[in-house]
Motif scaffolding. Structure first.
Motif, PDB file in Angstrom:
ATOM      1  N   PRO A   1       0.803  -1.228   0.000  1.00 45.94           N
ATOM      2  CA  PRO A   1       0.000   0.000   0.000  1.00 45.94           C
ATOM      3  C   PRO A   1       0.836   1.279   0.000  1.00 45.94           C
ATOM      4  O   PRO A   1       0.383   2.309  -0.518  1.00 45.94           O
ATOM      5  CB  PRO A   1      -0.828  -0.127   1.283  1.00 45.94           C
ATOM      6  N   TYR A   2       2.047   1.228   0.548  1.00 44.44           N
ATOM      7  CA  TYR A   2       2.912   2.407   0.499  1.00 44.44           C
ATOM      8  C   TYR A   2       3.434   2.642  -0.914  1.00 44.44           C
ATOM      9  O   TYR A   2       3.661   3.781  -1.326  1.00 44.44           O
ATOM     10  CB  TYR A   2       4.084   2.244   1.471  1.00 44.44           C
ATOM     11  N   LEU A   3       3.629   1.551  -1.659  1.00 38.21           N
ATOM     12  CA  LEU A   3       4.055   1.658  -3.054  1.00 38.21           C
ATOM     13  C   LEU A   3       2.905   2.102  -3.942  1.00 38.21           C
ATOM     14  O   LEU A   3       3.064   3.016  -4.758  1.00 38.21           O
ATOM     15  CB  LEU A   3       4.613   0.308  -3.525  1.00 38.21           C
TER      16      LEU A   3
ATOM     17  N   GLY B   1       2.436   5.621  -5.600  1.00 37.64           N
ATOM     18  CA  GLY B   1       1.768   5.618  -6.903  1.00 37.64           C
ATOM     19  C   GLY B   1       0.688   6.675  -7.015  1.00 37.64           C
ATOM     20  O   GLY B   1       0.560   7.350  -8.037  1.00 37.64           O
ATOM     21  N   HIS B   2      -0.087   6.811  -5.953  1.00 35.18           N
ATOM     22  CA  HIS B   2      -1.170   7.796  -5.998  1.00 35.18           C
ATOM     23  C   HIS B   2      -0.625   9.210  -6.154  1.00 35.18           C
ATOM     24  O   HIS B   2      -1.031   9.959  -7.047  1.00 35.18           O
ATOM     25  CB  HIS B   2      -2.027   7.715  -4.743  1.00 35.18           C
ATOM     26  N   PHE B   3       0.309   9.579  -5.290  1.00 34.47           N
ATOM     27  CA  PHE B   3       0.775  10.967  -5.302  1.00 34.47           C
ATOM     28  C   PHE B   3       1.702  11.262  -6.483  1.00 34.47           C
ATOM     29  O   PHE B   3       1.746  12.390  -6.970  1.00 34.47           O
ATOM     30  CB  PHE B   3       1.452  11.314  -3.977  1.00 34.47           C
ATOM     31  N   TYR B   4       2.425  10.248  -6.966  1.00 43.88           N
ATOM     32  CA  TYR B   4       3.329  10.465  -8.086  1.00 43.88           C
ATOM     33  C   TYR B   4       2.585  10.493  -9.421  1.00 43.88           C
ATOM     34  O   TYR B   4       2.935  11.270 -10.319  1.00 43.88           O
ATOM     35  CB  TYR B   4       4.397   9.376  -8.111  1.00 43.88           C
TER      36      TYR B   4
ATOM     37  N   ARG C   1       8.046  11.617   0.712  1.00 44.91           N
ATOM     38  CA  ARG C   1       7.833  10.713   1.847  1.00 44.91           C
ATOM     39  C   ARG C   1       7.670   9.272   1.375  1.00 44.91           C
ATOM     40  O   ARG C   1       8.297   8.345   1.913  1.00 44.91           O
ATOM     41  CB  ARG C   1       6.596  11.153   2.633  1.00 44.91           C
ATOM     42  N   PHE C   2       6.828   9.071   0.357  1.00 42.62           N
ATOM     43  CA  PHE C   2       6.560   7.710  -0.089  1.00 42.62           C
ATOM     44  C   PHE C   2       7.664   7.168  -0.990  1.00 42.62           C
ATOM     45  O   PHE C   2       7.893   5.951  -1.015  1.00 42.62           O
ATOM     46  CB  PHE C   2       5.194   7.631  -0.767  1.00 42.62           C
ATOM     47  N   ALA C   3       8.369   8.036  -1.737  1.00 44.23           N
ATOM     48  CA  ALA C   3       9.530   7.573  -2.502  1.00 44.23           C
ATOM     49  C   ALA C   3      10.588   7.024  -1.556  1.00 44.23           C
ATOM     50  O   ALA C   3      11.209   5.983  -1.821  1.00 44.23           O
ATOM     51  CB  ALA C   3      10.095   8.706  -3.345  1.00 44.23           C
ATOM     52  N   MET C   4      10.808   7.711  -0.449  1.00 50.84           N
ATOM     53  CA  MET C   4      11.773   7.232   0.545  1.00 50.84           C
ATOM     54  C   MET C   4      11.372   5.856   1.064  1.00 50.84           C
ATOM     55  O   MET C   4      12.214   4.950   1.200  1.00 50.84           O
ATOM     56  CB  MET C   4      11.862   8.223   1.704  1.00 50.84           C
ATOM     57  N   GLU C   5      10.095   5.650   1.334  1.00 53.36           N
ATOM     58  CA  GLU C   5       9.635   4.366   1.863  1.00 53.36           C
ATOM     59  C   GLU C   5       9.748   3.258   0.814  1.00 53.36           C
ATOM     60  O   GLU C   5      10.147   2.129   1.130  1.00 53.36           O
ATOM     61  CB  GLU C   5       8.198   4.486   2.366  1.00 53.36           C
ATOM     62  N   VAL C   6       9.405   3.562  -0.432  1.00 53.34           N
ATOM     63  CA  VAL C   6       9.518   2.549  -1.483  1.00 53.34           C
ATOM     64  C   VAL C   6      10.971   2.124  -1.662  1.00 53.34           C
ATOM     65  O   VAL C   6      11.276   0.929  -1.783  1.00 53.34           O
ATOM     66  CB  VAL C   6       8.935   3.083  -2.807  1.00 53.34           C
TER      67      VAL C   6
ATOM     68  N   GLU D   1       8.317  -0.345 -14.634  1.00 50.69           N
ATOM     69  CA  GLU D   1       6.952  -0.334 -15.138  1.00 50.69           C
ATOM     70  C   GLU D   1       5.950   0.289 -14.177  1.00 50.69           C
ATOM     71  O   GLU D   1       4.810   0.562 -14.557  1.00 50.69           O
ATOM     72  CB  GLU D   1       6.524  -1.763 -15.468  1.00 50.69           C
ATOM     73  N   SER D   2       6.324   0.497 -12.930  1.00 48.35           N
ATOM     74  CA  SER D   2       5.385   1.058 -11.954  1.00 48.35           C
ATOM     75  C   SER D   2       5.350   2.578 -12.065  1.00 48.35           C
ATOM     76  O   SER D   2       6.345   3.250 -11.732  1.00 48.35           O
ATOM     77  CB  SER D   2       5.797   0.658 -10.529  1.00 48.35           C
ATOM     78  N   TYR D   3       4.238   3.084 -12.582  1.00 48.16           N
ATOM     79  CA  TYR D   3       3.990   4.528 -12.629  1.00 48.16           C
ATOM     80  C   TYR D   3       5.048   5.279 -13.456  1.00 48.16           C
ATOM     81  O   TYR D   3       5.239   6.471 -13.277  1.00 48.16           O
ATOM     82  CB  TYR D   3       3.914   5.104 -11.206  1.00 48.16           C
ATOM     83  N   ASP D   4       5.743   4.572 -14.377  1.00 48.63           N
ATOM     84  CA  ASP D   4       6.806   5.183 -15.190  1.00 48.63           C
ATOM     85  C   ASP D   4       7.818   5.905 -14.304  1.00 48.63           C
ATOM     86  O   ASP D   4       8.316   6.984 -14.646  1.00 48.63           O
ATOM     87  CB  ASP D   4       6.217   6.154 -16.217  1.00 48.63           C
ATOM     88  N   ALA D   5       8.121   5.300 -13.177  1.00 51.28           N
ATOM     89  CA  ALA D   5       8.980   5.960 -12.179  1.00 51.28           C
ATOM     90  C   ALA D   5      10.321   5.264 -12.005  1.00 51.28           C
ATOM     91  O   ALA D   5      10.998   5.454 -10.990  1.00 51.28           O
ATOM     92  CB  ALA D   5       8.253   6.025 -10.836  1.00 51.28           C
ATOM     93  N   GLY D   6      10.733   4.456 -12.980  1.00 54.19           N
ATOM     94  CA  GLY D   6      11.984   3.733 -12.838  1.00 54.19           C
ATOM     95  C   GLY D   6      13.182   4.639 -12.658  1.00 54.19           C
ATOM     96  O   GLY D   6      14.020   4.427 -11.771  1.00 54.19           O
ATOM     97  N   GLU D   7      13.283   5.677 -13.497  1.00 56.95           N
ATOM     98  CA  GLU D   7      14.413   6.598 -13.368  1.00 56.95           C
ATOM     99  C   GLU D   7      14.320   7.392 -12.074  1.00 56.95           C
ATOM    100  O   GLU D   7      15.322   7.584 -11.373  1.00 56.95           O
ATOM    101  CB  GLU D   7      14.443   7.550 -14.566  1.00 56.95           C
ATOM    102  N   PHE D   8      13.119   7.849 -11.737  1.00 50.58           N
ATOM    103  CA  PHE D   8      12.923   8.636 -10.525  1.00 50.58           C
ATOM    104  C   PHE D   8      13.366   7.864  -9.291  1.00 50.58           C
ATOM    105  O   PHE D   8      14.022   8.406  -8.389  1.00 50.58           O
ATOM    106  CB  PHE D   8      11.459   9.049 -10.405  1.00 50.58           C
TER     107      PHE D   8
END
Length: 283
Positions: A151-153, A158-161, A174-179, A219-226
């Protein structure tokens, strides 16, 4: 700096909120309309969509079938964007109105099972497969880790990004740090383990892979580079090993309605459906 928000003394539902999924969010449970669930010919009736939680169950069912177990199933498409999960039949199968939901007709009395982790455990125990008898506490620990961490991912990062009405620095950070902390937990563990429970491929792997495998694949939220996912070498090795399994390739296709059409099977009612492809025939 954004305007500071002061919560009211009592929250009221007087406007939509939730970004892209706002029209589906509400603070009450229950059905919004009458709609019976279809039922096919097989012992297991799955009502789902190929989100990570949905893929867990179809991957396990395909793995069971590949091992020769009598786990034949019908997989019916639940279009959550259309609100299918709020139909009376689906609410009867899962009062929480979330996919996946399973009806097990293999015994004398029908059994409903909801929540993906519970479905995995139900099926694994029923067939005595993809469990570690010697390391059951370890397997259950990682299974519950996934249920508590994802749920944090998804609902957090995912929701906020990707889905919030506008970018907000604090929750994304906050959630990027947790992921990234979670990915580091996995990476350190997998440095000395082939799978989540040593050499045993179990439902812990099947639960974790759809969420964190696709994350390290970018593949998750197109956030691989981020998220700089390339640094998690052990997770990538593990994810690639699982992705190569034939049952995983099939399972991730079931109830899939987006992406490459060649990788979609909207509904699955027979093993031959993977060859004939039914997606063009389904609404």
């Amino acid at each position: 700096m954004t305007e500071q928000y002061t919560p009211p003394k009592k929250w009221t539902w007087d406007k939509e909120n939730g970004g892209q999924w706002a029209s589906l969010n509400r603070p009450i449970a229950g059905a919004t309309h009458d709609k019976d669930l279809p039922r096919g010919k097989h012992p297991f009736q799955l009502y789902s969509l190929a989100t990570p939680n949905g893929q867990k169950v179809t991957i396990l069912l395909e793995e069971l079938l590949e091992q020769g177990f009598d786990a034949e199933y019908d997989a019916w498409l639940i279009k959550i964007g259309d609100g299918d999960q709020f139909g009376s039949g689906f609410v009867g199968a899962n009062p929480n109105s979330k996919i996946p939901a399973l009806m097990d007709y293999s015994g004398d009395t029908p059994v409903r099972v909801f929540e993906s982790g519970a479905i995995l455990l139900h099926l694994a125990e029923k067939f005595g497969a993809f469990m570690s008898a010697e390391k059951r506490p370890e397997m259950l620990s990682w299974l519950m880790w996934q249920m508590g961490s994802a749920p944090y991912l998804g609902g957090g990062f995912g929701h906020f990004y990707a889905y919030a009405p506008y970018p907000m620095e604090y929750p994304i950070d906050r959630f990027a740090m947790e992921v990234k902390r979670q990915l580091d937990v996995l990476d350190k563990h997998l440095e000395n383990n082939r799978f989540m429970v040593g050499e045993d491929y179990t439902i812990a792997d099947i639960a974790i892979w759809p969420w964190y495998g696709r994350t390290v694949f970018g593949e998750s939220y197109d956030a691989g580079e981020f998220l700089d996912v390339g640094i998690y070498k052990n997770v990538i090795r593990w994810a690639e090993d699982i992705a190569a399994r034939p049952a995983v390739k099939r399972g991730k296709m079931v109830n899939k309605t987006s992406g490459d059409p060649a990788e979609q099977l909207h509904e699955r009612h027979d093993a031959s459906d993977f060859e004939t492809r039914t997606q063009d025939k389904i609404g």
